[in-house]
Design a protein around this motif. Structure first.
Motif, PDB file in Angstrom:
ATOM      1  N   GLU A 290     -21.700  44.213  15.061  1.00 19.02           N
ATOM      2  CA  GLU A 290     -21.936  43.478  13.817  1.00 19.02           C
ATOM      3  C   GLU A 290     -21.521  42.027  13.967  1.00 19.02           C
ATOM      4  O   GLU A 290     -22.171  41.122  13.414  1.00 19.02           O
ATOM      5  N   GLN A 291     -20.456  41.790  14.705  1.00 23.39           N
ATOM      6  CA  GLN A 291     -20.008  40.414  14.932  1.00 23.39           C
ATOM      7  C   GLN A 291     -21.078  39.612  15.659  1.00 23.39           C
ATOM      8  O   GLN A 291     -21.334  38.439  15.323  1.00 23.39           O
ATOM      9  N   GLU A 292     -21.750  40.237  16.632  1.00 26.23           N
ATOM     10  CA  GLU A 292     -22.830  39.561  17.347  1.00 26.23           C
ATOM     11  C   GLU A 292     -24.012  39.273  16.416  1.00 26.23           C
ATOM     12  O   GLU A 292     -24.643  38.213  16.499  1.00 26.23           O
ATOM     13  N   VAL A 293     -24.323  40.215  15.523  1.00 23.52           N
ATOM     14  CA  VAL A 293     -25.401  40.008  14.553  1.00 23.52           C
ATOM     15  C   VAL A 293     -25.072  38.830  13.647  1.00 23.52           C
ATOM     16  O   VAL A 293     -25.930  37.973  13.376  1.00 23.52           O
ATOM     17  N   ASN A 294     -23.830  38.763  13.175  1.00 30.71           N
ATOM     18  CA  ASN A 294     -23.425  37.669  12.285  1.00 30.71           C
ATOM     19  C   ASN A 294     -23.541  36.309  12.974  1.00 30.71           C
ATOM     20  O   ASN A 294     -23.997  35.328  12.370  1.00 30.71           O
ATOM     21  N   LEU A 295     -23.126  36.254  14.241  1.00 30.88           N
ATOM     22  CA  LEU A 295     -23.213  34.991  14.977  1.00 30.88           C
ATOM     23  C   LEU A 295     -24.665  34.558  15.167  1.00 30.88           C
ATOM     24  O   LEU A 295     -25.006  33.378  15.045  1.00 30.88           O
ATOM     25  N   LYS A 296     -25.534  35.536  15.455  1.00 30.00           N
ATOM     26  CA  LYS A 296     -26.947  35.206  15.642  1.00 30.00           C
ATOM     27  C   LYS A 296     -27.577  34.754  14.319  1.00 30.00           C
ATOM     28  O   LYS A 296     -28.386  33.821  14.287  1.00 30.00           O
ATOM     29  N   LEU A 297     -27.199  35.403  13.227  1.00 30.06           N
ATOM     30  CA  LEU A 297     -27.701  34.995  11.918  1.00 30.06           C
ATOM     31  C   LEU A 297     -27.258  33.578  11.583  1.00 30.06           C
ATOM     32  O   LEU A 297     -28.039  32.786  11.037  1.00 30.06           O
ATOM     33  N   GLU A 298     -26.009  33.241  11.894  1.00 29.17           N
ATOM     34  CA  GLU A 298     -25.527  31.878  11.654  1.00 29.17           C
ATOM     35  C   GLU A 298     -26.341  30.871  12.464  1.00 29.17           C
ATOM     36  O   GLU A 298     -26.702  29.796  11.958  1.00 29.17           O
TER      37      GLU A 298
ATOM     38  N   ASP B  35     -12.362  40.734   7.271  1.00 29.22           N
ATOM     39  CA  ASP B  35     -12.652  39.862   8.403  1.00 29.22           C
ATOM     40  C   ASP B  35     -12.728  40.683   9.685  1.00 29.22           C
ATOM     41  O   ASP B  35     -11.782  41.393  10.040  1.00 29.22           O
ATOM     42  N   ILE B  36     -13.862  40.594  10.385  1.00 24.90           N
ATOM     43  CA  ILE B  36     -14.066  41.432  11.566  1.00 24.90           C
ATOM     44  C   ILE B  36     -13.075  41.084  12.664  1.00 24.90           C
ATOM     45  O   ILE B  36     -12.537  41.983  13.337  1.00 24.90           O
ATOM     46  N   GLY B  37     -12.827  39.789  12.856  1.00 29.13           N
ATOM     47  CA  GLY B  37     -11.847  39.407  13.867  1.00 29.13           C
ATOM     48  C   GLY B  37     -10.479  39.995  13.585  1.00 29.13           C
ATOM     49  O   GLY B  37      -9.807  40.513  14.491  1.00 29.13           O
ATOM     50  N   GLY B  38     -10.050  39.936  12.314  1.00 31.73           N
ATOM     51  CA  GLY B  38      -8.759  40.518  11.942  1.00 31.73           C
ATOM     52  C   GLY B  38      -8.740  42.025  12.118  1.00 31.73           C
ATOM     53  O   GLY B  38      -7.723  42.596  12.542  1.00 31.73           O
ATOM     54  N   LYS B  39      -9.840  42.690  11.826  1.00 31.50           N
ATOM     55  CA  LYS B  39      -9.911  44.142  11.986  1.00 31.50           C
ATOM     56  C   LYS B  39      -9.760  44.527  13.461  1.00 31.50           C
ATOM     57  O   LYS B  39      -9.045  45.477  13.798  1.00 31.50           O
ATOM     58  N   LEU B  40     -10.441  43.784  14.340  1.00 30.77           N
ATOM     59  CA  LEU B  40     -10.379  44.110  15.761  1.00 30.77           C
ATOM     60  C   LEU B  40      -8.994  43.862  16.346  1.00 30.77           C
ATOM     61  O   LEU B  40      -8.569  44.574  17.273  1.00 30.77           O
ATOM     62  N   GLU B  41      -8.275  42.874  15.807  1.00 32.24           N
ATOM     63  CA  GLU B  41      -6.952  42.552  16.333  1.00 32.24           C
ATOM     64  C   GLU B  41      -5.940  43.669  16.085  1.00 32.24           C
ATOM     65  O   GLU B  41      -5.065  43.923  16.916  1.00 32.24           O
ATOM     66  N   ILE B  42      -6.043  44.331  14.933  1.00 35.44           N
ATOM     67  CA  ILE B  42      -5.024  45.328  14.570  1.00 35.44           C
ATOM     68  C   ILE B  42      -5.544  46.760  14.664  1.00 35.44           C
ATOM     69  O   ILE B  42      -4.808  47.702  14.356  1.00 35.44           O
ATOM     70  N   LEU B  43      -6.791  46.929  15.115  1.00 35.15           N
ATOM     71  CA  LEU B  43      -7.376  48.272  15.132  1.00 35.15           C
ATOM     72  C   LEU B  43      -6.586  49.232  16.006  1.00 35.15           C
ATOM     73  O   LEU B  43      -6.405  50.413  15.658  1.00 35.15           O
ATOM     74  N   ASP B  44      -6.092  48.762  17.143  1.00 39.35           N
ATOM     75  CA  ASP B  44      -5.370  49.649  18.066  1.00 39.35           C
ATOM     76  C   ASP B  44      -4.017  50.091  17.527  1.00 39.35           C
ATOM     77  O   ASP B  44      -3.415  51.037  18.059  1.00 39.35           O
ATOM     78  N   ASN B  45      -3.503  49.405  16.517  1.00 40.73           N
ATOM     79  CA  ASN B  45      -2.189  49.757  15.979  1.00 40.73           C
ATOM     80  C   ASN B  45      -2.242  50.924  14.994  1.00 40.73           C
ATOM     81  O   ASN B  45      -1.191  51.439  14.602  1.00 40.73           O
ATOM     82  N   TYR B  46      -3.463  51.329  14.585  1.00 41.07           N
ATOM     83  CA  TYR B  46      -3.590  52.352  13.544  1.00 41.07           C
ATOM     84  C   TYR B  46      -4.613  53.415  13.968  1.00 41.07           C
ATOM     85  O   TYR B  46      -5.374  53.236  14.910  1.00 41.07           O
ATOM     86  N   TYR B  47      -4.581  54.506  13.256  1.00 45.66           N
ATOM     87  CA  TYR B  47      -5.530  55.609  13.438  1.00 45.66           C
ATOM     88  C   TYR B  47      -5.541  56.118  14.885  1.00 45.66           C
ATOM     89  O   TYR B  47      -6.578  56.222  15.533  1.00 45.66           O
ATOM     90  N   GLN B  48      -4.337  56.416  15.382  1.00 47.15           N
ATOM     91  CA  GLN B  48      -4.199  56.861  16.759  1.00 47.15           C
ATOM     92  C   GLN B  48      -4.129  58.378  16.890  1.00 47.15           C
ATOM     93  O   GLN B  48      -3.992  58.894  18.004  1.00 47.15           O
ATOM     94  N   LEU B  49      -4.194  59.096  15.788  1.00 45.96           N
ATOM     95  CA  LEU B  49      -4.201  60.555  15.865  1.00 45.96           C
ATOM     96  C   LEU B  49      -5.450  61.021  16.609  1.00 45.96           C
ATOM     97  O   LEU B  49      -6.501  60.374  16.576  1.00 45.96           O
ATOM     98  N   ALA B  50      -5.330  62.167  17.257  1.00 52.43           N
ATOM     99  CA  ALA B  50      -6.413  62.657  18.108  1.00 52.43           C
ATOM    100  C   ALA B  50      -7.720  62.823  17.337  1.00 52.43           C
ATOM    101  O   ALA B  50      -8.804  62.486  17.837  1.00 52.43           O
ATOM    102  N   GLU B  51      -7.631  63.346  16.078  1.00 53.99           N
ATOM    103  CA  GLU B  51      -8.859  63.594  15.323  1.00 53.99           C
ATOM    104  C   GLU B  51      -9.550  62.308  14.864  1.00 53.99           C
ATOM    105  O   GLU B  51     -10.701  62.342  14.412  1.00 53.99           O
ATOM    106  N   LEU B  52      -8.842  61.165  14.964  1.00 50.03           N
ATOM    107  CA  LEU B  52      -9.429  59.886  14.548  1.00 50.03           C
ATOM    108  C   LEU B  52      -9.788  58.987  15.726  1.00 50.03           C
ATOM    109  O   LEU B  52     -10.278  57.877  15.528  1.00 50.03           O
ATOM    110  N   ALA B  53      -9.562  59.462  16.957  1.00 51.66           N
ATOM    111  CA  ALA B  53      -9.779  58.619  18.137  1.00 51.66           C
ATOM    112  C   ALA B  53     -11.255  58.226  18.278  1.00 51.66           C
ATOM    113  O   ALA B  53     -11.578  57.063  18.517  1.00 51.66           O
ATOM    114  N   ASP B  54     -12.156  59.208  18.138  1.00 52.04           N
ATOM    115  CA  ASP B  54     -13.594  58.901  18.262  1.00 52.04           C
ATOM    116  C   ASP B  54     -14.038  57.930  17.174  1.00 52.04           C
ATOM    117  O   ASP B  54     -14.807  56.999  17.436  1.00 52.04           O
TER     118      ASP B  54
END
Length: 533
Positions: free
Chosen positions: A316-324, A285-304
């Motif tokens: 992608e969320q905008e594409v899905n809404l437009k498709l709906e 679920d994209i909404g769920g991914k965006l909610e917890i994204l900041d809590n993980y992968y905070q190492l410098a090599e994964l920041a980008d």
């Protein structure tokens, strides 16, 4: 016609001179027509197929014209050894010129534009069959040309055919393996289980990317060894092959993780599941991914990777809404059509349906333009370039995707090519439907079916929506004892977004980063991770 006015028995030289004059004048006239008149006209066409065909055909056509007239002239002259020899040479030249002309038309016009067409179709067989046609047909044409050239010189081919028949039997018996590979390749082309670029799992559990199906062998790329291998077609056909790219490029990845029993079972399971969900390259679920994204992968090599992943998910969320929104519009149009079709469509109803469909087209990002050709209305489409249309949102999404630092050089091309191909497909489909709606004729009772087909294609082929069963799952498989210690064994099930990227190693990279993130969490809990497997 000339011999009716100038009988060659009494006017041989006059006939020859007049024929040569016609040849010269006709050649000059054809040259002017080809290189000046037709070329100036064809350059005004939007597509260059006419101009390319002219460029390929001009000199061969001139050659055939001159040789044909010269042969006709010699044929009307009295027979003698010299004239017969020249006539045979001209016949051979005609055959060679025509065969060369046919091959050039095949390679530079037909194959070229068919290849362009296959890139815009959803069928897989044409992508595989076209290279085989390109390789085999020229050989057949030149072989037949060689046979006719020999016949033009009076060579008796009867003995050659008998010898070839016997040789064919011997060669066929001796080359059973080659023939088996050839026909296996043909079967692979007919069945079309693959498409170039598909990721395959072979019998020996190695992952390979399909490069090419040839006449005898199939070329595969092995990412693990960074090399190409060539498998005989018969061997490939006899294997049980899993196509990891079909029906979609989503790839199910399953792995195990063992942790000491001293951890809180439910807390660890939650962290593992969130680490999988938060990864930008896994499905969920994209909404769920965006909610917890900041809590993980905070190492410098994964920041980008995390920040670009955020942009990609938002796009992608905008594409899905437009498709709906588009799919809801199509469903409403189906209801309108089903109601209007009952009594037959009037002109007012057709105009109302057109207007409703144009509103859907504006959501897609297309504006219909009507052109009158031969008293018929031909509909074409221009892109509106509005920022909130499906086409522009898709382009914004894939442009964000190709910024992923983990992608290889060729991946950006693959992503953009795939989505531009899909954009061209949606243009062709909505144009065809608009033509049917504007001129329903005898198909007015099927318009609702055509609209439902378009809606289904958007749902299944253009962009498959994310499903709940694609969300990451973590299950406890039991307790395992090793060297006197007890471990909880977890099974991690996840879907990677596109297995074809990163030379088929995207799943392994994602799995490694998730594993690393779990270990990083445990490290912050001041836990000894040396025994974790």
């Amino acid at each position: 016609m000339l011999d009716n006015f100038l009988p060659f028995e009494t006017n041989t030289w006059a006939f020859v001179l007049s024929s040569l004059l016609i040849t010269v004048v006709g050649g000059i006239l054809l040259y002017v027509i080809f290189f000046y008149v037709l070329r100036s006209i064809f350059r005004k066409f939007e597509r260059d197929i006419a101009l390319v065909t002219l460029n390929v055909s001009a000199y061969p056509a001139l050659t055939v014209f001159v040789l044909a007239l010269l042969k006709f002239t010699l044929h009307k002259l009295p027979d003698n050894q010299i004239i017969d020899g020249l006539e045979s040479i001209l016949a051979a030249g005609l055959i060679i010129s025509i065969s060369y002309w046919l091959v050039q038309l095949l390679l530079q016009v037909l194959i070229y534009y068919l290849r362009e067409y296959t890139q815009q179709t959803e069928a897989m067989w044409d992508d595989v069959l076209l290279p085989l046609v390109e390789a085999v047909v020229p050989v057949i044409i030149f072989t037949l040309a060689g046979v006719f050239v020999l016949r033009s010189f009076g060579v008796d081919l009867t003995g050659i055919w008998v010898a070839l028949g016997g040789a064919t039997f011997v060669i066929g018996f001796a080359a059973q393996g080659i023939l088996a590979n050839f026909f296996s390749g043909v079967v692979l082309l007919i069945d079309t289980p693959f498409q170039f670029g598909d990721v395959l799992l072979l019998d020996n559990d190695s992952v390979a990317i399909l490069r090419r199906i040839g006449v005898r062998v199939t070329q595969l790329y092995i990412p693990e060894k960074h090399c190409d291998i060539y498998i005989p077609n018969s061997n490939l056909q006899s294997q049980n092959i899993t196509n990891l790219s079909r029906p979609t490029s989503y790839y199910h990845f399953s792995t195990e993780l063992r942790l000491p029993t001293e951890f809180d079972l439910y807390e660890v399971k939650r962290v593992i599941q969130e680490a999988i969900l938060a990864h930008p390259d896994t499905l969920g679920d994209i909404g769920g991914k965006l909610e917890i994204l900041d809590n993980y992968y905070q190492l410098a090599e994964l920041a980008d990777q995390r920040e670009i992943g955020r942009l990609r998910l938002l796009a992608e969320q905008e594409v899905n809404l437009k498709l709906e929104e588009i799919q809801q519009g199509l469903e409403a149009l189906v209801v309108t059509l089903q109601f209007a079709e009952k009594g037959g469509l009037t002109q007012d109803e057709i105009e109302n349906i057109q207007q409703e469909y144009r509103e859907i087209l504006s959501l897609i990002g297309l504006e219909p333009i009507t052109e009158i050709q031969n008293r018929r209305s031909i509909f074409t489409f221009n892109e509106t370039r509005a920022k909130d249309t499906l086409i522009e949102l898709v382009r914004e999404w894939y442009r964000a995707s190709i910024r992923d630092p983990n992608l290889l050089d060729n991946d950006s091309y693959l992503i953009s090519e795939e989505w531009e191909r899909k954009i061209n497909l949606i243009k062709r489909r909505v144009q065809k439907l608009y033509q049917k709606i504007s001129n329903p004729q005898r198909e007015e009772t099927r318009l609702d079916d055509y609209v439902m087909e378009l809606n289904k294609w958007l749902l299944e082929k253009f962009k498959e929506p994310r499903q709940k069963w694609q969300n990451p799952q973590v299950s406890v498989k039991g307790i395992e004892y090793k060297q006197g210690a007890a471990y909880m064994k977890f099974r991690l099930n996840l879907f990677v977004d596109d297995i074809k990227l990163e030379n088929g190693k995207r799943g392994a990279r994602v799995n490694s980063q998730i594993y690393q993130e779990v270990l990083q969490y445990l490290k912050f809990q001041n836990v000894d991770i040396s025994n974790i497997t």
